[in-house]
Design a protein around this motif. Structure first.
Motif, mmCIF file in Angstrom:
data_model
loop_
_atom_site.group_PDB
_atom_site.id
_atom_site.type_symbol
_atom_site.label_atom_id
_atom_site.label_comp_id
_atom_site.label_asym_id
_atom_site.label_seq_id
_atom_site.Cartn_x
_atom_site.Cartn_y
_atom_site.Cartn_z
ATOM 1 N N ILE B 109 0.835 -1.207 0.000
ATOM 2 C CA ILE B 109 0.000 0.000 0.000
ATOM 3 C C ILE B 109 0.869 1.255 0.000
ATOM 4 N N CYS B 110 1.901 1.277 0.868
ATOM 5 C CA CYS B 110 2.676 2.515 1.039
ATOM 6 C C CYS B 110 3.729 2.708 -0.035
ATOM 7 N N VAL B 111 4.329 1.624 -0.494
ATOM 8 C CA VAL B 111 5.442 1.770 -1.426
ATOM 9 C C VAL B 111 4.959 1.650 -2.868
ATOM 10 N N LYS B 112 4.071 0.670 -3.110
ATOM 11 C CA LYS B 112 3.610 0.484 -4.486
ATOM 12 C C LYS B 112 2.307 1.217 -4.770
ATOM 13 N N HIS B 113 1.710 1.784 -3.725
ATOM 14 C CA HIS B 113 0.472 2.559 -3.857
ATOM 15 C C HIS B 113 -0.652 1.779 -4.513
ATOM 16 N N ILE B 114 -0.792 0.504 -4.171
ATOM 17 C CA ILE B 114 -1.936 -0.225 -4.697
ATOM 18 C C ILE B 114 -3.057 -0.162 -3.662
ATOM 19 N N SER B 115 -4.283 -0.436 -4.101
ATOM 20 C CA SER B 115 -5.428 -0.241 -3.206
ATOM 21 C C SER B 115 -5.414 -1.277 -2.087
ATOM 22 N N LYS B 116 -6.116 -0.947 -1.016
ATOM 23 C CA LYS B 116 -6.115 -1.819 0.149
ATOM 24 C C LYS B 116 -6.718 -3.192 -0.186
ATOM 25 N N SER B 117 -7.791 -3.184 -0.998
ATOM 26 C CA SER B 117 -8.444 -4.470 -1.274
ATOM 27 C C SER B 117 -7.541 -5.343 -2.145
ATOM 28 N N GLU B 118 -6.850 -4.692 -3.095
ATOM 29 C CA GLU B 118 -5.937 -5.467 -3.944
ATOM 30 C C GLU B 118 -4.780 -6.028 -3.108
ATOM 31 N N ALA B 119 -4.255 -5.164 -2.216
ATOM 32 C CA ALA B 119 -3.150 -5.610 -1.359
ATOM 33 C C ALA B 119 -3.599 -6.769 -0.472
ATOM 34 N N THR B 120 -4.845 -6.704 0.018
ATOM 35 C CA THR B 120 -5.363 -7.781 0.851
ATOM 36 C C THR B 120 -5.460 -9.080 0.055
ATOM 37 N N ASP B 121 -5.894 -8.972 -1.209
ATOM 38 C CA ASP B 121 -5.976 -10.173 -2.049
ATOM 39 C C ASP B 121 -4.605 -10.824 -2.209
ATOM 40 N N ILE B 122 -3.611 -9.970 -2.531
ATOM 41 C CA ILE B 122 -2.254 -10.499 -2.708
ATOM 42 C C ILE B 122 -1.774 -11.150 -1.406
ATOM 43 N N ALA B 123 -2.007 -10.443 -0.300
ATOM 44 C CA ALA B 123 -1.543 -10.942 0.996
ATOM 45 C C ALA B 123 -2.181 -12.289 1.307
ATOM 46 N N MET B 124 -3.495 -12.412 1.076
ATOM 47 C CA MET B 124 -4.180 -13.670 1.394
ATOM 48 C C MET B 124 -3.663 -14.800 0.513
ATOM 49 N N LYS B 125 -3.335 -14.454 -0.740
ATOM 50 C CA LYS B 125 -2.804 -15.469 -1.649
ATOM 51 C C LYS B 125 -1.495 -16.047 -1.082
ATOM 52 N N TYR B 126 -0.606 -15.139 -0.643
ATOM 53 C CA TYR B 126 0.675 -15.615 -0.120
ATOM 54 C C TYR B 126 0.525 -16.292 1.235
ATOM 55 N N LEU B 127 -0.426 -15.798 2.053
ATOM 56 C CA LEU B 127 -0.636 -16.449 3.350
ATOM 57 C C LEU B 127 -1.126 -17.873 3.147
ATOM 58 N N GLU B 128 -1.952 -18.073 2.113
ATOM 59 C CA GLU B 128 -2.404 -19.430 1.818
ATOM 60 C C GLU B 128 -1.232 -20.297 1.381
ATOM 61 N N ARG B 129 -0.340 -19.690 0.587
ATOM 62 C CA ARG B 129 0.803 -20.474 0.119
ATOM 63 C C ARG B 129 1.715 -20.899 1.246
ATOM 64 N N VAL B 130 1.846 -20.043 2.287
ATOM 65 C CA VAL B 130 2.678 -20.470 3.410
ATOM 66 C C VAL B 130 1.823 -21.143 4.490
ATOM 67 N N LYS B 131 0.563 -21.439 4.136
ATOM 68 C CA LYS B 131 -0.374 -22.211 4.965
ATOM 69 C C LYS B 131 -0.653 -21.564 6.319
ATOM 70 N N ILE B 132 -0.992 -20.291 6.281
ATOM 71 C CA ILE B 132 -1.153 -19.603 7.536
ATOM 72 C C ILE B 132 -2.307 -18.602 7.442
ATOM 73 N N HIS B 133 -3.156 -18.769 6.388
ATOM 74 C CA HIS B 133 -4.199 -17.769 6.122
ATOM 75 C C HIS B 133 -5.242 -17.696 7.225
ATOM 76 N N GLU B 134 -5.360 -18.755 8.050
ATOM 77 C CA GLU B 134 -6.360 -18.695 9.122
ATOM 78 C C GLU B 134 -5.948 -17.741 10.240
ATOM 79 N N GLN B 135 -4.657 -17.385 10.266
ATOM 80 C CA GLN B 135 -4.167 -16.527 11.355
ATOM 81 C C GLN B 135 -4.060 -15.071 10.925
#
Lengths: 364, 248
Positions: B109-135
């Motif tokens: 959000i701060c460095v790449k200036h992408i929207s919060k919802s888009e950043a959340t999508d990306i974050a959830m994608k990676y959290l799923e990949r490291v198997k930790i999205h429930e936290q």
């Protein structure tokens, strides 16, 4: 359930047993504690009845100094007679609703600012707006409000203006100074060190004195700056130096790894400070921070020496009335009570805030 | 994208702390997609070297080129390099006052200036990949060390880096948590990420590394494939070091 059917004598004996047990555990648990308990109780035994006697039983509540002398107790009539002078100083009598509204506005905005839920960017605008409204209200000169010069401002509103504005404006300045003192740029760092050490090296009283006596001498002829404004500026600059050192303490306790992680994900210096370092540093320093706020609040009473009528000075003015002169204890007690209420609320708030933010950060 | 393109290049890099020389004449080229493990005894300058790559430490002479940008004091250059390079630390260094999700979305959000919802999508994608999205809504201190380190890896990945640096990522972990972190790193290696890892996990080096760089007292002693380096070390010091680790 069963207890309600017991005969009275048994209920009382159970209660007695419980309270003896409680006393043994909490008051007489050791020989030392027993001595301490007995000493404290004897002191209370000696003073409390006298205090109650003076402040309540023998006290006079009507507005009559002669009756006070006859009764010999506290003379609260002083307060009913002079409370407006104490609270509002020499502000024009018929306009005193304005400082009264100002006090209410102060309390309202402080209640809003105190709530972490509202810590958003718009809050600083709201705060600035409220302070502007309070200033306009006090000054007047627009709409139907007659102009009231700052010479006549006084009492509690003046104390609140000096302390709240002092705290609100010195805080951002303090953060900049603390960051500057840790800067890698030698000019900025040296400037901040000199500023902080210079201001911390002089007492507030001399700062106020300079602001009122020396400062006008240095100004070009014909230009005058309001005395209140000068005192306010002195308080802001003075408080900022103290706060800066508190903030620096907080900054130093944040591990280097936090800086490195913020750098590594590409945050700029200001983003790193605003989003990562300061939020953590500030919650670590809540106790000393609020301590400094309380000090600033009480220290505003020093403006008495430059002839501003804050709460304490206006009490003194009220007591200069010859018929009430001898009842200064009552006057100062009430003033002290007002100072205490504000300071105590701040202190309790600090503890609440610590608990609340701590739960957020370290909840298990 | 050229397969053999050199993405990190260190030429004659020197670094001193006062009079102590931490890095001596380091020369190292890393190609895009390569997995490099840096090994060596403690105090040999492994961490210092990779911290010079994203400018957490300054080098005093020589040149470091990262994806075409020369690492220097210039703020623009540092910003560019740090956008290209993600880093994972020994102590995780998650931000304790932010939730797991906020830790991940902060930089996008701060460095790449992408929207919060888009950043959340990306974050959830990676959290799923490291198997930790429930936290995602928890705070870092509510997670175990292994989970925190996986969050830290996900945090770096959210910036879509070209290169990932790992500074002893498993050294602060309890033994039973090391595997979950290494698994994530192996996964990442399979996807072709360029990785530079300082680690003592020799098993990991054998599985994923293209080459192992062995360092002693600020110098690179030997660079070779893991098989060669572990089975026939050319240098005596490498042999000594390997004996010490293997004996454990």
């Amino acid at each position: 359930m069963a207890k309600t059917f017991l005969p009275h004598s048994i209920t009382i004996s159970i209660l007695l047993k419980e309270s003896i047990g409680w006393a043994r555990q909490h008051l007489f648990s050791s020989f030392g504690n027993s001595i301490l308990t007995i000493t404290v109780f004897s002191i209370l035994w000696f003073f409390v009845p006298q205090l109650v006697n003076w402040s309540l039983i023998k006290a006079t509540w009507v507005n009559n100094p002669i009756a006070c002398q006859v009764n010999g107790g506290a003379c609260w009539g002083l307060i009913t007679d002079k409370y407006r002078l104490i609270l509002f100083g020499i502000y024009p009598y018929e306009e005193q609703w304005r400082p009264f509204v100002a006090i209410l506005l102060f309390i309202a905005i402080m209640l809003i600012v105190a709530n972490p839920r509202f810590w958003k960017l718009w809050l600083s605008s709201l705060l600035a707006l409220t302070l502007a409204i309070i200033a306009t209200l006090m000054w007047g000169g627009i709409a139907n409000l007659p102009f009231v010069s700052t010479d006549r401002w006084g009492g509690l509103p003046l104390t609140l203006i000096l302390s709240v504005t002092g705290i609100v404006l010195s805080f951002p300045l303090a953060i900049l100074l603390a960051l500057g003192r840790r800067s890698k740029l030698p000019i900025i760092r040296t400037f901040c060190i000199i500023y902080i050490e210079l201001w911390r090296g002089v007492p507030l009283i001399s700062v106020l004195f300079m602001s009122s006596i020396m400062f006008p001498l240095l100004m070009p002829e014909g230009i005058t700056i309001d005395k209140l404004l000068r005192a306010q500026l002195g308080i802001i600059l003075f408080t900022a130096a103290y706060l800066a050192e508190i903030v620096r303490g907080g900054l130093q306790s944040i591990p280097r790894g936090q800086h490195e992680a913020a750098d590594a994900i590409g945050l700029t210096y200001w983003q790193k400070m605003r989003l990562v370092i300061l939020p953590q540093a500030l919650r670590l320093i809540i106790p000393p921070l609020v301590g400094q706020f309380i000090t600033t609040f009480k220290d505003t009473s020093f403006v008495i020496i430059i002839g501003l009528y804050d709460l304490l000075s206006s009490t003194r003015v009220a007591l200069s009335d010859p018929q009430w002169q001898r009842f200064y204890i009552e006057g100062y007690l009430v003033t002290a009570l007002i100072y205490f209420v504000f300071s105590y609320v701040m202190s309790q708030y600090s503890q609440y805030l610590e608990r609340r933010l701590d739960i957020n950060m370290y909840s298990k | 994208m050229l397969k053999d393109e050199i993405i990190i290049s260190l030429k004659n890099v020197n670094k001193w702390y006062g009079t102590f020389q931490a890095l001596c004449n380091i020369n190292l080229n890393i190609k895009r997609g390569e997995r490099v493990v840096i090994a060596g005894p403690s105090g040999s300058g492994k961490s210092t070297m990779i911290r010079c790559i994203n400018c957490l430490e300054e080098h005093q002479s020589g040149s470091i080129l990262v994806n075409g940008t020369e690492v220097s004091n210039d703020i623009k250059a540092i910003e560019k390099v740090r956008r290209d390079v993600g880093m994972v630390f020994q102590q995780f260094n998650l931000f304790p006052h932010l939730t797991v999700l906020e830790n991940l979305t902060l930089a996008p959000i701060c460095v790449k200036h992408i929207s919060k919802s888009e950043a959340t999508d990306i974050a959830m994608k990676y959290l799923e990949r490291v198997k930790i999205h429930e936290q995602a809504e928890k705070y870092p201190n509510q997670l175990s060390g292994g989970q925190q380190q996986r969050v830290a890896i996900a945090r770096s990945l959210c910036m879509y880096p070209n290169i990932m640096l790992f500074d002893e990522p498993t050294s602060a972990l309890d033994p039973e948590m090391i595997k979950e972190v290494l698994d994530v790193m192996i996964e990442l290696a399979k996807e072709g990420m360029t990785m530079v890892c300082v680690t003592h996990e020799m098993g990991f080096a054998r599985t994923v590394a293209n080459k192992v760089v062995f360092m002693v007292s600020g110098q690179i002693v030997e660079i070779n494939t893991p098989d060669e380096l572990f089975n026939n070390p050319k240098e005596e010091r490498t042999q000594q070091f390997l004996n010490q680790i293997i004996r454990h």
